[in-house]
Design an enzyme around this catalytic site. Structure first.
Site, short mmCIF file in Angstrom:
data_model
loop_
_atom_site.label_atom_id
_atom_site.label_comp_id
_atom_site.label_asym_id
_atom_site.label_seq_id
_atom_site.Cartn_x
_atom_site.Cartn_y
_atom_site.Cartn_z
CG MET C 1 33.18 23.52 -15.53
SD MET C 1 31.46 23.24 -15.84
CE MET C 1 31.17 24.38 -17.17
N PRO C 2 35.44 24.62 -17.10
CG PRO C 2 34.76 24.36 -19.31
CD PRO C 2 34.70 25.31 -18.16
CB ILE C 3 40.91 23.13 -16.09
CG1 ILE C 3 42.38 23.41 -16.37
CG2 ILE C 3 40.71 21.78 -15.47
CD1 ILE C 3 43.23 23.58 -15.11
#
Lengths: 127, 127, 127
Positions: C1-3
């Site tokens: 999920m991280p960008i």
């Protein structure tokens, strides 16, 4: 109000990024109540070393056709509206531009309505 | 603490972007209690196909002179402070750099104070 | 999920940015419960006029080796986890890539779990 950042791999056909912005804009207006004309976007292109994606996180096969779409917008939309937005956006990018639905990576960042000035130094959305 | 992202159309005079950052920094210090020296910014330039803006959303006429200023900063500033910031920033960009006030697009993204490390792997603002 | 968005000064050795992303990814997995393979990052390089940093804010000496790392991820991690992440990331960038720990600038932006679609138009993390 949204500001949209689109990140693509280099080498797309001339005008491709612009067309992506048109689909993103139209889908925001049609599904999540973004006002007509509220269209502010930045597209950047990157080489393979600079746009990193996992090729099968969550069992979704991705290629260099991946598109990252990060949208900062006002808080408060429901989960159902967000889901409708994701679905419609991936479908339209597929139907209109031939993008594989697997390549469409979307992230929303929500902010308060007083966090915008659209010009003239005024907080147009604040009470 | 703020990290500022400034997006401009290509073709501005040499040094223009840097001058914009100086005005943004000074205005943050003067109006919204950003500490002196807390100056971290990224400027990017884009061609016409890659920087998309509506030329009259909210009846504000915009041209290729548009400047997107997106600032991530600590949460908690009042609406009045934010309004003062927008007003002063647009006025100064006009007075000091000749930017039309209509071209100044600002967006704030607020985060918690423990969401920063300014170096050395320490969360300097956390309790 | 991280960008993850990484901003560097131009002129780093070939492959340096990619190696930074590998350290960031590994540290997210090891310290803040990011799932394996959840690796989505954009690296940009900038010239001196376009990457602005203060050379000693908070008495931390910074040079053109500065690295801005801005990560959008799900909300809810504790301050302790965030601190562990900052510490480990700065240490590993130093040990593995020779980056001075003073140069590692990190910012987290937190969002709700329904604010992501990883492909196929589905909100994979929403209930």
């Amino acid at each position: 109000m949204p500001i949209v950042r689109i990140s693509l791999m280099k080498g797309k056909p001339e005008g491709f990024g612009k067309k992506v912005t048109e689909v993103v804009y139209g889908t925001m207006v049609d599904t999540i109540n973004v006002p007509p004309k509220d269209n502010f976007q930045v597209i950047t292109e990157h080489d393979k070393e600079s746009l990193i994606y996992d090729p099968d996180y969550l069992n979704i096969p991705r290629t260099d056709g991946v598109i990252f779409i990060q949208i900062t917008l006002n808080e408060g939309r429901t989960v159902e509206l967000k889901k409708a937005f994701y679905k419609t956006l991936a479908e339209r990018l597929h139907q209109e531009l031939g993008v594989r639905m697997e390549e469409v990576f979307i992230n929303l960042v929500e902010v308060k309505k007083e966090n915008w000035s659209f010009g003239n130094g005024i907080a147009q959305y604040a009470q």
